[in-house]
Design a protein around this motif. Sequence first.
Motif, PDB file in Angstrom:
ATOM      1  N   GLN A 162       0.856  -1.252   0.085  1.00 37.02           N
ATOM      2  CA  GLN A 162       0.065  -0.128   0.119  1.00 37.02           C
ATOM      3  C   GLN A 162       0.785   0.931   0.005  1.00 37.02           C
ATOM      4  OE1 GLN A 162      -2.717  -0.110   3.521  1.00 37.02           O
ATOM      5  NE2 GLN A 162      -3.332  -2.398   2.928  1.00 37.02           N
ATOM      6  N   HIS A 163       0.258   2.204  -0.552  1.00 36.81           N
ATOM      7  CA  HIS A 163       0.890   3.558  -0.556  1.00 36.81           C
ATOM      8  C   HIS A 163       0.785   4.149   1.086  1.00 36.81           C
ATOM      9  CE1 HIS A 163       2.649   7.421  -1.942  1.00 36.81           C
ATOM     10  NE2 HIS A 163       1.748   8.142  -1.763  1.00 36.81           N
ATOM     11  N   LEU A 164       1.534   4.497   1.864  1.00 40.16           N
ATOM     12  CA  LEU A 164       1.520   4.628   3.227  1.00 40.16           C
ATOM     13  C   LEU A 164       1.943   6.018   3.591  1.00 40.16           C
ATOM     14  CD1 LEU A 164       2.413   0.951   4.440  1.00 40.16           C
ATOM     15  CD2 LEU A 164       0.158   1.751   4.152  1.00 40.16           C
ATOM     16  N   SER A 165       1.414   6.704   4.490  1.00 42.09           N
ATOM     17  CA  SER A 165       1.896   7.711   5.057  1.00 42.09           C
ATOM     18  C   SER A 165       2.577   7.590   6.288  1.00 42.09           C
ATOM     19  CB  SER A 165       0.610   8.725   5.454  1.00 42.09           C
ATOM     20  OG  SER A 165       1.269   9.827   6.282  1.00 42.09           O
ATOM     21  N   ILE A 166       3.813   7.853   6.545  1.00 49.44           N
ATOM     22  CA  ILE A 166       4.645   7.683   7.719  1.00 49.44           C
ATOM     23  C   ILE A 166       4.115   8.079   8.823  1.00 49.44           C
ATOM     24  CG2 ILE A 166       7.030   8.040   8.520  1.00 49.44           C
ATOM     25  CD1 ILE A 166       8.070   8.060   5.939  1.00 49.44           C
ATOM     26  N   GLN A 167       3.411   9.289   8.892  1.00 51.51           N
ATOM     27  CA  GLN A 167       2.807   9.890  10.090  1.00 51.51           C
ATOM     28  C   GLN A 167       1.897   8.706  10.647  1.00 51.51           C
ATOM     29  OE1 GLN A 167       1.737  13.727   9.526  1.00 51.51           O
ATOM     30  NE2 GLN A 167       3.912  14.541   9.632  1.00 51.51           N
ATOM     31  N   GLU A 168       0.932   8.410   9.712  1.00 50.91           N
ATOM     32  CA  GLU A 168      -0.235   7.466  10.053  1.00 50.91           C
ATOM     33  C   GLU A 168       0.489   6.017  10.333  1.00 50.91           C
ATOM     34  OE1 GLU A 168      -3.068   7.693   6.999  1.00 50.91           O
ATOM     35  OE2 GLU A 168      -3.398   9.844   7.370  1.00 50.91           O
ATOM     36  N   LEU A 169       1.354   5.756   9.588  1.00 49.91           N
ATOM     37  CA  LEU A 169       1.760   4.248   9.839  1.00 49.91           C
ATOM     38  C   LEU A 169       2.378   4.054  11.363  1.00 49.91           C
ATOM     39  CD1 LEU A 169       2.493   1.736   8.328  1.00 49.91           C
ATOM     40  CD2 LEU A 169       4.813   2.633   7.894  1.00 49.91           C
ATOM     41  N   TRP A 170       3.297   5.006  11.792  1.00 50.56           N
ATOM     42  CA  TRP A 170       3.682   4.895  13.084  1.00 50.56           C
ATOM     43  C   TRP A 170       3.275   5.656  14.141  1.00 50.56           C
ATOM     44  CZ3 TRP A 170       7.941   4.341   9.053  1.00 50.56           C
ATOM     45  CH2 TRP A 170       8.289   3.020   8.753  1.00 50.56           C
TER      46      TRP A 170
ATOM     47  N   PRO B  17       8.305  12.810  10.122  1.00 48.67           N
ATOM     48  CA  PRO B  17       8.085  13.716   9.148  1.00 48.67           C
ATOM     49  C   PRO B  17       7.044  13.363   7.934  1.00 48.67           C
ATOM     50  CG  PRO B  17       9.935  11.954   8.781  1.00 48.67           C
ATOM     51  CD  PRO B  17       9.384  11.903  10.070  1.00 48.67           C
ATOM     52  N   ASN B  18       6.752  14.128   7.261  1.00 50.29           N
ATOM     53  CA  ASN B  18       5.230  13.950   6.288  1.00 50.29           C
ATOM     54  C   ASN B  18       5.897  13.413   5.107  1.00 50.29           C
ATOM     55  OD1 ASN B  18       2.944  14.028   5.184  1.00 50.29           O
ATOM     56  ND2 ASN B  18       2.995  16.306   4.679  1.00 50.29           N
ATOM     57  N   ALA B  19       6.004  12.048   4.977  1.00 46.45           N
ATOM     58  CA  ALA B  19       6.590  11.501   3.675  1.00 46.45           C
ATOM     59  C   ALA B  19       5.865  10.293   3.533  1.00 46.45           C
ATOM     60  CB  ALA B  19       7.937  11.188   3.893  1.00 46.45           C
ATOM     61  N   PHE B  20       5.796   9.660   2.500  1.00 47.46           N
ATOM     62  CA  PHE B  20       5.008   8.231   1.976  1.00 47.46           C
ATOM     63  C   PHE B  20       6.081   7.354   1.575  1.00 47.46           C
ATOM     64  CE2 PHE B  20       2.436  11.962   1.513  1.00 47.46           C
ATOM     65  CZ  PHE B  20       0.988  11.314   1.983  1.00 47.46           C
ATOM     66  N   MET B  21       5.417   6.162   1.702  1.00 45.39           N
ATOM     67  CA  MET B  21       6.398   4.813   1.199  1.00 45.39           C
ATOM     68  C   MET B  21       5.530   3.692   0.766  1.00 45.39           C
ATOM     69  SD  MET B  21       7.783   3.459   4.966  1.00 45.39           S
ATOM     70  CE  MET B  21       8.874   2.232   4.020  1.00 45.39           C
TER      71      MET B  21
ATOM     72  N   GLN C 110      14.307  10.439  10.327  1.00 42.58           N
ATOM     73  CA  GLN C 110      14.954  11.676   9.496  1.00 42.58           C
ATOM     74  C   GLN C 110      14.417  11.105   8.119  1.00 42.58           C
ATOM     75  OE1 GLN C 110      19.145  11.584  10.574  1.00 42.58           O
ATOM     76  NE2 GLN C 110      18.932  12.467  12.770  1.00 42.58           N
ATOM     77  N   HIS C 111      14.146  12.181   7.562  1.00 44.84           N
ATOM     78  CA  HIS C 111      13.542  12.231   6.086  1.00 44.84           C
ATOM     79  C   HIS C 111      14.924  12.860   5.082  1.00 44.84           C
ATOM     80  CE1 HIS C 111      10.989  13.045   2.542  1.00 44.84           C
ATOM     81  NE2 HIS C 111      11.722  11.826   2.283  1.00 44.84           N
ATOM     82  N   ASN C 112      15.523  12.182   4.291  1.00 45.26           N
ATOM     83  CA  ASN C 112      16.148  12.797   3.242  1.00 45.26           C
ATOM     84  C   ASN C 112      16.031  12.264   2.009  1.00 45.26           C
ATOM     85  OD1 ASN C 112      18.013  10.468   3.508  1.00 45.26           O
ATOM     86  ND2 ASN C 112      18.858  11.280   5.445  1.00 45.26           N
ATOM     87  N   ASN C 113      16.983  12.789   0.889  1.00 46.68           N
ATOM     88  CA  ASN C 113      16.952  12.038  -0.300  1.00 46.68           C
ATOM     89  C   ASN C 113      17.383  10.533  -0.316  1.00 46.68           C
ATOM     90  OD1 ASN C 113      16.329  14.665  -1.366  1.00 46.68           O
ATOM     91  ND2 ASN C 113      18.641  15.472  -1.513  1.00 46.68           N
ATOM     92  N   GLY C 114      18.285  10.074   0.498  1.00 40.76           N
ATOM     93  CA  GLY C 114      18.119   8.550   0.378  1.00 40.76           C
ATOM     94  C   GLY C 114      17.385   7.828   1.149  1.00 40.76           C
TER      95      GLY C 114
ATOM     96  N   THR D 137      16.889   1.684   7.974  1.00 40.87           N
ATOM     97  CA  THR D 137      16.853   2.672   6.624  1.00 40.87           C
ATOM     98  C   THR D 137      15.913   2.246   5.856  1.00 40.87           C
ATOM     99  OG1 THR D 137      19.151   3.524   7.365  1.00 40.87           O
ATOM    100  CG2 THR D 137      18.177   4.054   4.967  1.00 40.87           C
ATOM    101  N   LEU D 138      14.851   2.939   5.302  1.00 42.21           N
ATOM    102  CA  LEU D 138      13.798   2.434   4.392  1.00 42.21           C
ATOM    103  C   LEU D 138      13.678   3.457   3.342  1.00 42.21           C
ATOM    104  CD1 LEU D 138      11.273   1.211   7.064  1.00 42.21           C
ATOM    105  CD2 LEU D 138      12.608  -0.072   5.503  1.00 42.21           C
ATOM    106  N   PRO D 139      13.477   2.852   2.004  1.00 42.78           N
ATOM    107  CA  PRO D 139      13.013   3.597   0.898  1.00 42.78           C
ATOM    108  C   PRO D 139      11.875   4.410   1.016  1.00 42.78           C
ATOM    109  CG  PRO D 139      13.027   1.640   0.332  1.00 42.78           C
ATOM    110  CD  PRO D 139      13.265   1.409   1.791  1.00 42.78           C
ATOM    111  N   VAL D 140      11.841   5.586   0.495  1.00 45.40           N
ATOM    112  CA  VAL D 140      10.513   6.352   0.594  1.00 45.40           C
ATOM    113  C   VAL D 140       9.992   6.662  -0.866  1.00 45.40           C
ATOM    114  CG1 VAL D 140      10.781   7.399   2.830  1.00 45.40           C
ATOM    115  CG2 VAL D 140      11.644   8.609   0.708  1.00 45.40           C
ATOM    116  N   ASP D 141       8.777   7.096  -1.270  1.00 48.11           N
ATOM    117  CA  ASP D 141       8.260   7.453  -2.458  1.00 48.11           C
ATOM    118  C   ASP D 141       8.773   8.878  -2.740  1.00 48.11           C
ATOM    119  OD1 ASP D 141       7.135   4.788  -2.475  1.00 48.11           O
ATOM    120  OD2 ASP D 141       5.278   5.638  -1.901  1.00 48.11           O
ATOM    121  N   LEU D 142       9.116   8.989  -4.051  1.00 47.30           N
ATOM    122  CA  LEU D 142       9.630  10.422  -4.426  1.00 47.30           C
ATOM    123  C   LEU D 142       8.606  11.045  -4.933  1.00 47.30           C
ATOM    124  CD1 LEU D 142      12.766   9.278  -6.379  1.00 47.30           C
ATOM    125  CD2 LEU D 142      12.538  10.171  -4.173  1.00 47.30           C
TER     126      LEU D 142
END
Length: 455
Positions: free
Chosen positions: A307-315, A339-343, A374-378, A450-455
Amino acid sequence: MNLPKFSSLYGRIFAIFWLTMLLVLIAVIAASQFDPRQLHDVPSGPLQDMKEKGQEITSRYQNSPSLRTALMQIERNNVDRGKLDYYFNDTNGHWLNPPMGMKVRALNNFITQSDKSDLPQQRLYGRLMLAGPIPVVIANRELHMYFTVRWHQPPPFLLQLLDKPFQLLLAVMLTSTPLLLWLAWALSKPAMRLEKAAQKVARGVIELDPELEKGPSEFKQAGASFNQMVMAINNKISEQQRLLSNISHELRSPLTRLRMANALAIRKQGESAELARIDTEAERLELMINELLELSRRQIDAHQIRQHLSIQELWGDTIEDGKFEAEQQKKTLICHQIPNAFMTGNPNLLISAVENVIRNAIRYCERFVWVDFQHNNGGLTIKIEDDGPGVDEEELDAIFRPFYRVSTARDRHSGGAGLGLAITHSVVTQHNGHIKASRSQRGGLEVQITLPVDL
């Protein structure tokens, strides 16, 4: 030998090659048709002017007593002399007013190719355009009249290309560029689709992609084979997970009978160290089986649930539950803003992975647990630290092995079967991530995920 089909990659390359060659051939033929240095029919406009001039000379000098005198008068009356000149020869090909210099060779060559008065033609020699013949009658003699004109027009564009090989090569390259770009696109698009599908599998997203079976026939076959491989991987993983679940479930029955027999023995014979040891080990074994069942239940077909998940909602709830659990043990969990990101991933497995590490840290910390996102380009980095006794350096890599027990911080009475961090390691790996353990600067253990996030 079968001809290549256009739907195949081989057929498209073959077709584009020959189409390019055809365009070059057409350009060469077209250039020769417009080349004034080749013999061509005189255009209708100039041809009409030439005929009118011939008729004018015939009507004026047809009955002249002297051919020589008539030719001299024609030359004197030519107001465009030097730009437009007239030359006459008889039916035997002798020039009656011989040209001078380069014109002699040009005219002699021209009359060998164009000597039919009913079909006047023209040809360019350097900067000199020759045209004719036009039939005239001067001094009662039938003659052929030829015209020479100074040519100042630039040569046609195609002719310039043929005269300069480098420009011709450049023109061929520019002409074939759209075809080659289309070919490159036809090659790269299915290749990029295949690359993205392989990257998804590497990230643990093992699912079929119908788009792979589009494009040239070679890529269709590769895409179909790739989808078959994905189906085979899905089936093997599901079979393995169900086998683990079945084995764990089947082990519970003899284990339950073993514990019942041990309880009956204690009732009949009374307490003893041996029976107590059997009961303790059976309890540990039951705990391991329960955790294996839990692990297998979560992992069955989990690789197909993405699923396409929001990190904030996930954890978010996991952190709140961790804070509550720490308070019950008179400890504190500190977490900065998520952080407000998705994976993309399996929510149950990802929640379980982080939850296992947080609970492990709460269990062994002295007072504090720190969780930092921590959310970064990696990608996303989750760092979990505690101020507990920590783990020896030589055991940091081993704690992710199933059923491994750290000698200094855990014993058989501390709870758990040593599967929590092993489950976390498995989940992180399935999601194309990394996990490592190290000594924390705060004194205890630090686990970094460390986990990949959706760009």
